[in-house]
Design an enzyme around this catalytic site. Structure first.
Site, PDB file in Angstrom:
ATOM      1  N   GLU A  57       0.839  -1.203   0.000  1.00 46.88           N
ATOM      2  CA  GLU A  57       0.000   0.000   0.000  1.00 46.88           C
ATOM      3  C   GLU A  57       0.869   1.248   0.000  1.00 46.88           C
ATOM      4  OE1 GLU A  57      -1.403   1.866   3.793  1.00 46.88           O
ATOM      5  OE2 GLU A  57      -1.662  -0.239   4.370  1.00 46.88           O
ATOM      6  N   LYS A 146      -8.185  -4.037  10.239  1.00 54.37           N
ATOM      7  CA  LYS A 146      -6.879  -3.499  10.600  1.00 54.37           C
ATOM      8  C   LYS A 146      -6.943  -3.044  12.055  1.00 54.37           C
ATOM      9  CE  LYS A 146      -4.128   0.662   9.595  1.00 54.37           C
ATOM     10  NZ  LYS A 146      -3.984   1.811   8.665  1.00 54.37           N
TER      11      LYS A 146
END
Length: 228
Positions: A57, A146
């Site tokens: 990412e 997350k």
């Protein structure tokens, strides 16, 4: 008549995004390249891929992040998942997809961002810090939870969450993860990790990224009891 209630550990109907599921199964470590530039992004992406990483990412508070996402996507095989982190508003989702991104990662659990990602066919990993946030994120369509910040939550909280969140839902601690501290989280029920400054810092060269990536791959094997 008995009023049948679903088990408390089952979220709304759950199915992890296919591409992300395959990449996560191959390597459940998410590389966070905060601060990478478009000129260097492909080199770092290749270094991570060669070390064994399959999910990368680029946070949107990096320089020209969409250009970096595009550069990494073009440099890597199709089995790698490239996406954006620090996605704070649903308006960014279209730009991530246009750059070739397939994953939206967030520090928070804004349902509007999650729904925007899913509407575009992208995987989504919202940041959650409480069970309430976790279940609301799953209801909105999250693929991965997350756990952020991991330093604050720790293995004890991870174990408590795992008792009430379906085992099919990946728990991914992010924040303060190092090659030598993954084992307690795994034993508590975590499934993978997001890796930030211990893996990549702005201006470091690709050789350093490669070396630190291998240290995390080795650390994961040790934590899993797979090291030879």
């Amino acid at each position: 008549m008995t009023n049948m209630q679903p088990p408390i550990n089952l979220p709304a109907p759950y199915g992890m995004h296919g591409g992300l599921a395959k990449a996560f199964a191959a390597c459940p470590l998410i590389a966070i390249l905060r601060g990478v530039t478009p000129a260097d992004a492909a080199d770092h992406g290749r270094a991570l891929y060669e070390a064994g990483f399959r999910i990368i990412e680029v946070p949107l508070n990096s320089p020209q992040p969409f250009d970096s996402i595009a550069a990494i996507r073009q440099a890597l095989p199709a089995d790698a998942i490239v996406g954006a982190g620090t996605v704070l508003h649903p308006s960014y989702v279209d730009s991530v997809k246009a750059a070739g991104g397939e994953l939206i990662v967030m520090p928070h659990s804004d349902a509007d961002v999650i729904r925007a990602a899913k509407a575009q066919g992208l995987a989504c990993a919202p940041g959650v810090a409480t069970p309430n946030e976790a279940f609301l994120a799953l209801k909105a369509g999250a693929d991965v939870l997350k756990m952020f910040p991991a330093e604050q939550l720790g293995p004890t909280v991870t174990k408590a969450w795992r008792a009430v969140i379906a085992k099919e839902v990946p728990l991914v601690p992010v924040g303060g993860i190092a090659p030598d501290n993954m084992e307690p989280f795994l034993k508590a029920g975590a499934n993978g990790f997001g890796l930030g400054s211990a893996l990549y810092k702005p201006d470091q060269d690709a050789a350093t990224t490669a070396r630190q990536a291998r240290a995390f791959i080795d650390g994961l094997a040790i934590a899993r009891g797979e090291a030879q």
